[in-house]
Design an enzyme around this catalytic site. Structure first.
Site, PDB file in Angstrom:
ATOM      1  N   ARG A 231      15.404  -1.529  20.421  1.00 15.31           N
ATOM      2  CA  ARG A 231      15.970  -2.224  19.261  1.00 15.31           C
ATOM      3  C   ARG A 231      16.709  -1.272  18.315  1.00 15.31           C
ATOM      4  O   ARG A 231      16.766  -1.507  17.110  1.00 15.31           O
ATOM      5  CB  ARG A 231      14.864  -2.953  18.481  1.00 15.31           C
ATOM      6  CG  ARG A 231      14.138  -4.029  19.269  1.00 15.31           C
ATOM      7  CD  ARG A 231      15.089  -5.127  19.700  1.00 15.31           C
ATOM      8  NE  ARG A 231      14.375  -6.272  20.264  1.00 15.31           N
ATOM      9  CZ  ARG A 231      14.964  -7.297  20.827  1.00 15.31           C
ATOM     10  NH1 ARG A 231      16.289  -7.317  20.948  1.00 15.31           N
ATOM     11  NH2 ARG A 231      14.272  -8.302  21.314  1.00 15.31           N
ATOM     12  N   LYS A 234      21.632   0.067  20.431  1.00 18.43           N
ATOM     13  CA  LYS A 234      22.459   0.736  21.449  1.00 18.43           C
ATOM     14  C   LYS A 234      23.317  -0.260  22.224  1.00 18.43           C
ATOM     15  O   LYS A 234      24.478   0.041  22.546  1.00 18.43           O
ATOM     16  CB  LYS A 234      21.578   1.538  22.406  1.00 18.43           C
ATOM     17  CG  LYS A 234      20.516   0.766  23.168  1.00 18.43           C
ATOM     18  CD  LYS A 234      19.615   1.704  23.950  1.00 18.43           C
ATOM     19  CE  LYS A 234      18.574   0.925  24.752  1.00 18.43           C
ATOM     20  NZ  LYS A 234      17.651   0.165  23.862  1.00 18.43           N
ATOM     21  N   HIS A 270      21.865 -11.483  24.156  1.00 15.11           N
ATOM     22  CA  HIS A 270      22.944 -10.579  24.557  1.00 15.11           C
ATOM     23  C   HIS A 270      24.195 -11.365  24.938  1.00 15.11           C
ATOM     24  O   HIS A 270      25.311 -10.997  24.572  1.00 15.11           O
ATOM     25  CB  HIS A 270      22.491  -9.722  25.745  1.00 15.11           C
ATOM     26  CG  HIS A 270      21.669  -8.533  25.351  1.00 15.11           C
ATOM     27  ND1 HIS A 270      22.016  -7.253  25.683  1.00 15.11           N
ATOM     28  CD2 HIS A 270      20.531  -8.432  24.639  1.00 15.11           C
ATOM     29  CE1 HIS A 270      21.124  -6.404  25.206  1.00 15.11           C
ATOM     30  NE2 HIS A 270      20.209  -7.110  24.575  1.00 15.11           N
TER      31      HIS A 270
END
Length: 399
Positions: A231, A234, A270
């Protein structure tokens, strides 16, 4: 064509009036920016902003020769004061072309947001595209002739750059200059770093540029490794590096893990962040993708790729590990890094940095930690850029 940027900031300027945020507090000196306005060859003014005459004077220019003023976007607030001797501003209807006595031709470009873009061809044939804040071209045709310079809201609308690249309107020698800069990104080195990853740059207010001179165009890194803890941000950093490029292939190495609702929620999060034009491939077979030509690859992540590789090598069983498993893993890692070295594709890879945490309590956990450290080091050796992300902040280790 010679272009003087009287301002390079958002319509409210930078710092914003009465804004207490950290970015505005740091926007001092050359990082302070007036609202964006462009003076072309002293004859054409794109966007009239408060204080334009004083800004021109500070840059060693005059508005006395301006024969045409064009607005690119709706202006909030009180009516703009037109300096003495400057024509009243107007707009060109979408698709129409305006020919100036100076030999400049200006074509209005339709956008997907309120406002008008302007494609300007100078008397010498150099071509420039100026886009307003929050706008991207609509209805682009392929193939397009590359512009010599593009001035656009690169931070706010990176997809505009991706659309232009997709049709060839932005090429390797196109000078992409970020304008309409706001407080979304801290000014200074962080802004320069993010723009360079997109093949763009920013310049201070008052800068004069020659259209068609591309020596200062940043080289987009071919290979980048983004490291970070859990978390840390990145993946966001990796995605941000490619959002100004079209047709990105997102390589998910974690699979779907059928039945794992928590993992499914992570995958969905994502996917929602990624541009709709990106494609997704769920695979750990990375070498063939690296060996073939194609659009940029975003590999997320090497940590899960290693888990799959160690599963295949029998790395969790001491006997299998000693009886060929370790050698098998070494070969697979070498094949991957050799493919990274030879690839012609743009690659951004994500990996976890686990070597700074608690020492795992099990032998298999320590083995995984050690192998991931070796993989990260080997992969990093083949990359032009290596970035470590901590608390959402990227520290450049190489590049």
């Amino acid at each position: 064509m010679e272009l003087t940027l009287l301002g390079t900031g958002a319509p409210a300027g930078l710092p914003r009036p009465d804004c207490p945020c950290a970015a505005c507090a740091a926007a001092l000196g050359t990082d302070a920016r007036a609202a964006t306005a462009l003076l072309l060859d002293g004859a054409l003014l794109l966007d009239l902003t408060p204080g334009a005459a004083f800004a021109a004077a500070r840059a060693g220019r005059s508005l006395g020769g301006v024969g045409q003023v064009l607005l690119s976007h709706p202006h909030d607030g009180p009516a703009l004061e037109v300096p003495a001797g400057v024509p009243q501003p107007g707009r060109v209807p979408d698709g129409r072309e305006l020919a100036l006595l100076t030999g400049h031709r200006v074509r209005a470009v339709a956008l997907d947001a309120p406002g008008t873009g302007y494609a300007v061809t100078g008397p010498d044939g150099q071509r420039l595209l100026y886009l307003p804040p929050g706008g991207a071209p609509a209805g682009l045709e392929r193939p397009a002739e590359p512009y010599d310079m593009v001035l656009a809201d690169v931070v706010g609308r990176p997809d505009a750059l991706a659309k232009l690249r997709a049709v060839g309107a932005v090429g390797p020698t196109t000078d992409v200059v970020a304008v309409h800069l706001d407080h979304d990104v801290p000014p200074g080195p962080e802004l320069a770093r993010r723009l360079a990853a997109a093949g763009a740059r920013a310049v201070p207010d008052g800068t004069t540029l020659v259209v068609g001179v591309y020596e200062d165009v940043p080289d987009v890194p071919r290979r980048t490794l983004v490291l970070g803890g859990a978390r840390s941000g990145k993946s966001v950093e990796a995605e941000r590096r490619l959002e100004a490029f079209p047709d990105v292939l997102y390589v998910a190495t974690g699979g779907s893990r059928n039945g794992d609702t928590e993992w499914a929620a992570r995958v969905a999060s994502h996917r929602e962040r990624r541009p709709g034009s990106w494609r997704t491939a769920e695979t750990c077979d990375l070498v063939p993708l690296l060996e073939e030509d194609g659009p940029p690859l975003l590999i997320d992540c090497l940590s899960l790729w290693l888990t799959d590789a160690m599963d295949s090598a029998g790395a969790w069983d001491d006997a299998e590990w000693a009886d060929g498993g370790e050698r098998s893993l070494r070969v697979r890692v070498r094949d991957l890094t050799d493919a990274v070295r030879a690839t012609r594709r743009t690659v951004v890879a994500v990996s976890n940095e686990v070597g700074s945490g608690i020492v795992p309590a099990t032998a298999s956990g320590r083995r995984y930690r050690d192998e991931l450290g070796r993989l990260n080091a080997a992969f990093a050796r083949e990359c032009e850029h290596v970035v470590l992300v901590v608390a959402g902040q990227a520290t450049v280790l190489r590049g």
